[in-house]
Scaffold this motif. Structure first.
Motif, PDB file in Angstrom:
ATOM      1  N   GLU A 236       0.892  -1.014  -0.067  1.00 41.44           N
ATOM      2  CA  GLU A 236      -0.503  -0.023   0.258  1.00 41.44           C
ATOM      3  C   GLU A 236       1.097   1.687   0.042  1.00 41.44           C
ATOM      4  N   GLY A 237       2.254   0.884   0.054  1.00 44.38           N
ATOM      5  CA  GLY A 237       2.650   2.168  -0.036  1.00 44.38           C
ATOM      6  C   GLY A 237       3.754   2.446  -1.454  1.00 44.38           C
ATOM      7  N   ALA A 238       4.716   2.595  -1.546  1.00 39.49           N
ATOM      8  CA  ALA A 238       5.548   3.103  -2.714  1.00 39.49           C
ATOM      9  C   ALA A 238       6.742   2.691  -3.027  1.00 39.49           C
ATOM     10  N   ARG A 239       7.841   2.950  -3.833  1.00 43.75           N
ATOM     11  CA  ARG A 239       9.378   2.814  -3.857  1.00 43.75           C
ATOM     12  C   ARG A 239       9.851   3.409  -3.358  1.00 43.75           C
ATOM     13  N   VAL A 240      10.907   3.567  -2.836  1.00 44.00           N
ATOM     14  CA  VAL A 240      11.584   4.656  -1.896  1.00 44.00           C
ATOM     15  C   VAL A 240      12.913   4.395  -2.213  1.00 44.00           C
ATOM     16  N   GLU A 241      13.917   5.207  -2.537  1.00 48.47           N
ATOM     17  CA  GLU A 241      15.444   4.898  -2.763  1.00 48.47           C
ATOM     18  C   GLU A 241      16.040   5.269  -1.423  1.00 48.47           C
ATOM     19  N   LEU A 265       2.314   5.933   7.825  1.00 49.39           N
ATOM     20  CA  LEU A 265       1.839   7.394   6.427  1.00 49.39           C
ATOM     21  C   LEU A 265       0.882   6.486   6.138  1.00 49.39           C
ATOM     22  N   VAL A 266       0.789   4.766   5.816  1.00 53.42           N
ATOM     23  CA  VAL A 266      -0.602   4.841   4.820  1.00 53.42           C
ATOM     24  C   VAL A 266      -1.392   4.499   5.958  1.00 53.42           C
ATOM     25  N   ASP A 267      -1.634   5.169   7.253  1.00 45.33           N
ATOM     26  CA  ASP A 267      -2.930   5.363   8.063  1.00 45.33           C
ATOM     27  C   ASP A 267      -2.860   6.692   8.561  1.00 45.33           C
ATOM     28  N   ILE A 268      -1.541   7.222   7.485  1.00 47.72           N
ATOM     29  CA  ILE A 268      -2.460   9.012   8.156  1.00 47.72           C
ATOM     30  C   ILE A 268      -3.301   9.406   7.168  1.00 47.72           C
ATOM     31  N   ALA A 269      -3.511   9.005   5.806  1.00 46.79           N
ATOM     32  CA  ALA A 269      -3.239   9.075   4.571  1.00 46.79           C
ATOM     33  C   ALA A 269      -5.372   8.645   4.794  1.00 46.79           C
ATOM     34  N   GLU A 270      -4.959   7.528   5.308  1.00 42.26           N
ATOM     35  CA  GLU A 270      -6.838   6.705   5.848  1.00 42.26           C
ATOM     36  C   GLU A 270      -7.168   7.777   5.811  1.00 42.26           C
ATOM     37  N   THR A 271      -6.691   8.323   6.753  1.00 46.69           N
ATOM     38  CA  THR A 271      -6.943   9.121   8.610  1.00 46.69           C
ATOM     39  C   THR A 271      -7.433  10.757   7.890  1.00 46.69           C
ATOM     40  N   LEU A 272      -6.809  11.017   6.418  1.00 48.77           N
ATOM     41  CA  LEU A 272      -6.461  12.190   5.960  1.00 48.77           C
ATOM     42  C   LEU A 272      -7.727  12.115   4.992  1.00 48.77           C
ATOM     43  N   ARG A 273      -8.356  11.794   4.261  1.00 48.72           N
ATOM     44  CA  ARG A 273      -9.109  11.197   3.537  1.00 48.72           C
ATOM     45  C   ARG A 273     -10.579  11.236   3.980  1.00 48.72           C
ATOM     46  N   GLU A 274     -10.994  10.150   5.180  1.00 43.77           N
ATOM     47  CA  GLU A 274     -11.983  10.379   6.080  1.00 43.77           C
ATOM     48  C   GLU A 274     -12.116  11.267   6.740  1.00 43.77           C
ATOM     49  N   ALA A 400       6.604  23.776  -1.821  1.00 42.59           N
ATOM     50  CA  ALA A 400       7.000  23.168  -1.311  1.00 42.59           C
ATOM     51  C   ALA A 400       6.407  21.955   0.174  1.00 42.59           C
ATOM     52  N   VAL A 401       6.020  22.555   1.121  1.00 44.03           N
ATOM     53  CA  VAL A 401       5.628  21.814   1.741  1.00 44.03           C
ATOM     54  C   VAL A 401       3.712  21.872   1.502  1.00 44.03           C
ATOM     55  N   ALA A 402       3.286  22.926   0.740  1.00 45.69           N
ATOM     56  CA  ALA A 402       2.450  22.627  -0.086  1.00 45.69           C
ATOM     57  C   ALA A 402       1.954  21.188  -0.980  1.00 45.69           C
ATOM     58  N   VAL A 403       3.156  20.980  -1.605  1.00 41.50           N
ATOM     59  CA  VAL A 403       3.105  19.816  -2.741  1.00 41.50           C
ATOM     60  C   VAL A 403       3.148  17.986  -1.700  1.00 41.50           C
ATOM     61  N   ARG A 404       4.588  18.568  -0.602  1.00 40.64           N
ATOM     62  CA  ARG A 404       4.492  17.240   0.829  1.00 40.64           C
ATOM     63  C   ARG A 404       3.429  17.106   1.185  1.00 40.64           C
ATOM     64  N   ALA A 405       2.513  17.896   1.066  1.00 38.95           N
ATOM     65  CA  ALA A 405       0.548  17.842   2.653  1.00 38.95           C
ATOM     66  C   ALA A 405       0.210  17.347   1.296  1.00 38.95           C
ATOM     67  N   ARG A 406       0.020  17.851   0.149  1.00 36.38           N
ATOM     68  CA  ARG A 406      -1.013  16.952  -0.436  1.00 36.38           C
ATOM     69  C   ARG A 406      -0.996  15.594  -1.010  1.00 36.38           C
ATOM     70  N   ASP A 407       0.290  15.483  -1.477  1.00 34.73           N
ATOM     71  CA  ASP A 407       1.174  13.982  -0.974  1.00 34.73           C
ATOM     72  C   ASP A 407       0.804  13.361  -0.164  1.00 34.73           C
ATOM     73  N   VAL A 409      -1.858  13.611   1.580  1.00 36.49           N
ATOM     74  CA  VAL A 409      -3.420  12.746   1.789  1.00 36.49           C
ATOM     75  C   VAL A 409      -3.610  11.794   0.482  1.00 36.49           C
ATOM     76  N   GLU A 410      -2.634  11.692  -0.918  1.00 36.37           N
ATOM     77  CA  GLU A 410      -2.656  10.093  -1.113  1.00 36.37           C
ATOM     78  C   GLU A 410      -1.923   8.967  -0.506  1.00 36.37           C
ATOM     79  N   GLY A 411      -0.282   9.061  -0.137  1.00 35.00           N
ATOM     80  CA  GLY A 411      -0.415   7.947   1.138  1.00 35.00           C
ATOM     81  C   GLY A 411       1.030   7.634   0.493  1.00 35.00           C
ATOM     82  N   VAL A 412       1.636   7.779   0.831  1.00 35.90           N
ATOM     83  CA  VAL A 412       3.192   7.448   0.497  1.00 35.90           C
ATOM     84  C   VAL A 412       4.017   7.521  -0.962  1.00 35.90           C
ATOM     85  N   PRO A 413       4.990   9.133  -0.847  1.00 31.62           N
ATOM     86  CA  PRO A 413       4.629   9.306  -2.173  1.00 31.62           C
ATOM     87  C   PRO A 413       6.175   8.664  -2.973  1.00 31.62           C
ATOM     88  N   GLU A 414       6.805   8.668  -3.663  1.00 34.23           N
ATOM     89  CA  GLU A 414       8.386   7.661  -4.225  1.00 34.23           C
ATOM     90  C   GLU A 414       8.984   9.534  -4.622  1.00 34.23           C
TER      91      GLU A 414
END
Length: 632
Positions: A236-241, A265-274, A400-407, A409-414
């Motif tokens: 449920e996450g994303a590829r991170v290097e 982060l997956v759990d936080i995203a679920e809460t944010l979407r709720e 830059a913070v706004a971009v990361r905050a929107r991510d 909501v979606e979950g884990v950013p690559e």
């Protein structure tokens, strides 16, 4: 959830490794400069550059390179008396180094990988200043290999030969200072397939690859000469290097911590979407803090805030030890030049009062929410992030913070992250894409012939051979085989040096000198071989090896003979030994008369001390016994 509760199979953990290992060759990959590291104070001049991204053959610009270029920085390079025009990017590169190619083909055989027919050099865009040219040269050498681990095989996707980047020396207000001594050292990159399914298997795979690399006898050893990157994702996450894992011991911790971060982060995203969370538009709140007692904010030209609707309590939520979602936001802000961020999950604090927090929420409420739909003001369920800096930096950072905050909501950013020593990580840049690679036109292709090299003997095989062929103790055999001076040992025994003497010198003697803070890393191959040759010829006693090596470490420009003279350990002939021993016996005449051979041990120590390592212990022992027997 603790690590003990993780079911990695259930989480869908998938991981792969990228191992970067410097080769120990005579010259660099595309020039004839030596591959030895230098101290910054040895620099003789500096070179400065400003780097900018270029488009690929398809007209695309890599996202990672583009983000890196948004902050204008000057890169300064320390040049040494060995630095050439290729390293300064003032001359085209030379043909690829044959020795480096041969070692890489040996590694391919150990990895059971299939070499390509022709090696084509490619350019990989790098604008973080680590290369004067703005790109790194890389050549695919082999593909489709495999290594074994107890948890199952791990495939090898590719083996590349690259030029090492410049070493970072320090950061300045203007940019970064690098050293050109490291730039261009041959480097192999080994990429595994995503076959790793647990932290333990990741560490085992890295250990196996490390052993295979050291088996060639042609890789550099020591801190910074090998680096491990780990690619990690969960279902449920994303590829991170995760880049820059320096120690093998850290790999399993890095994997565990990244899995934990993605789970959070997956759990936080679920809460944010709720909560139907969203990110508002930035608002200038400089007036709110006009009379603030916060030192950081008071010294800033501008304060810009970002409403985070539905984020209350989540910005301050811990996702790794001592790292929170707000820390992730701060990582992105610092990339734009800001010192970090403040957010309402941690305020009032740092000199910010309750009244200022209330005024901040009110001021943000006067701004407009973005198109995703927000609320007219930041209420109790909402959070606010703010940046205090110069106006340009503050505006770039809050974006830059706004971009990361929107991510969030979606979950884990690559993304690409930098590994911290404690097993956690921090944001570095977006994942690179194919747009950063394009052909190198200054270096011709090279035909690869795997039959021209032999498969190296594995270190595990060397241990058995050293014990059987040379009679070394199994423990010492393992120390030598896996030690960084194994090639020195093999060269010494090939020259006819006693194996036990050679092994003890490169392991036990060096360890003792290191404990005495002797700079043993300055000792080179020729130092050891020269000293051992003196012992073999009878010009130096075994007991003097440590003192001569100490002298060479302190004055590496000396040869072995000169160092022995400097240390006062030039060999003495048997007549001089007899004269010294006779004097010792004469001084202890009464003890010899009373104890006879019982006085041997005490007098042996005195005689060796008088000779100060100039004579072999066996010779001294023989002469002493003869002198005592005469008295008896």
């Amino acid at each position: 959830m603790s690590d003990a509760d993780y079911d990695y199979e259930d989480l869908g953990l998938v991981a792969g490794l990228e191992i970067h290992q410097q080769l120990d060759t005579e010259t660099k990959l595309f020039c004839h400069c030596p591959t030895e590291r230098r101290e910054p104070e040895e620099a003789v001049r500096t070179v400065s550059r400003y780097l900018h991204p270029t488009r690929s053959e398809l007209g695309e610009i890599d996202d990672a390179a583009l983000e890196e270029s948004r902050v204008e920085r000057e890169f300064e390079y320390l040049a040494f008396d060995t630095t050439c025009l290729v390293e300064e990017d003032d001359e085209p590169p030379h043909r690829i180094d044959d020795e480096a190619l041969d070692v890489t083909l040996e590694i391919a055989q150990l990895l059971d990988a299939t070499p390509v027919d022709t090696g084509h050099v490619m350019r990989k865009i790098v604008v973080d200043g680590s290369n004067t040219s703005g790109f790194q040269r890389s050549t695919l050498v082999a593909t489709d290999g495999e290594i074994a681990t107890e948890a199952g095989p791990v495939g090898i996707a590719d083996l590349l030969l690259e030029e090492e980047s410049a070493g970072r020396v320090e950061e300045t207000d203007a940019g970064v200072v690098y050293g050109l001594d490291r730039l261009g050292i041959p480097l192999v990159e080994i990429g595994t397939k995503p076959d790793i399914r647990s932290p333990e298997q990741a560490r085992a795979a890295a250990a196996r690859i490390g052993m295979l690399l050291r088996s060639t006898g042609h890789v550099k050893r020591g801190l910074g000469t090998i680096r491990q990157d780990v690619n990690i994702s969960i279902a449920e996450g994303a590829r991170v290097e995760l880049k820059g894992v320096q120690s093998l011991d850290d790999i399993d911790d890095i994997v565990r911590e990244e899995v934990g971060r993605q789970v959070e982060l997956v759990d936080i995203a679920e809460t944010l979407r709720e909560r139907e969370a969203s990110v508002g538009a930035p608002v200038d709140v400089t007036d709110v803090f006009a009379d603030t007692d916060s030192g950081v904010i008071a010294g800033a030209d501008a304060v810009v805030a970002l409403p985070l609707y539905g984020f209350d309590g989540l910005v301050g939520r811990e996702i790794q030890p001592d790292r929170r979602l707000g820390t992730e936001f701060s990582d992105h802000a610092t990339r734009s030049g800001a010192g970090g961020i403040f957010h309402t999950d941690e305020l009032p604090a740092y000199g910010v009062t309750d009244e200022e927090v209330a005024a901040l929420r009110e001021a943000v409420g006067e701004g407009e929410a973005d198109a995703s739909g927000g609320q007219p003001r930041a209420g109790e369920d909402d959070a606010v992030a703010l940046v205090a800096a110069s106006r340009t930096v503050a505006e770039q950072a809050i974006d830059a913070v706004a971009v990361r905050a929107r991510d969030a909501v979606e979950g884990v950013p690559e993304e690409t992250r930098d590994a911290n020593p404690d097993g956690t990580s921090r944001y570095l840049r977006p994942l690179p894409g194919a747009a950063r690679m394009y052909p190198e036109t200054d270096v011709p292709p090279v035909s690869l012939d795997p039959t021209a090299v032999e498969t190296p003997e594995l270190l595990t095989e060397k241990v058995d051979r050293y014990a059987e062929e040379y009679g070394l103790d199994p423990g010492l055999a393992e120390q030598v085989a896996f030690g960084r001076r194994m090639p020195v040992f093999e060269a010494a025994v090939a020259d006819g040096i006693d194996a036990t003497l050679a092994a003890g010198t490169v392991e036990s003697t060096v360890t003792e000198l290191r404990r005495d803070d002797v700079p043993v890393d300055r000792l080179r191959r020729e130092h050891f071989l020269g000293v051992l040759a003196l012992v073999d010829s009878g010009d130096l006693a075994k007991e003097g090896v440590g003192d001569v090596l100490r002298t060479l470490a302190e004055r590496p420009e000396l040869g072995a003979e000169a160092a022995a003279e400097e240390a006062g350990l030039a060999g003495v002939d048997e007549s001089a030994v007899r004269e010294t021993v006779a004097e010792v016996v004469e001084r202890n005449e009464e003890q010899v008369d009373e104890q006879g051979m019982g006085a041997f041990s005490a007098l042996m120590g005195e005689a060796m001390g008088a000779l100060r390592g100039k004579a072999d212990g066996e010779v001294v022992s023989t002469v002493l016994r003869e002198e005592i027997q005469k008295r008896a």
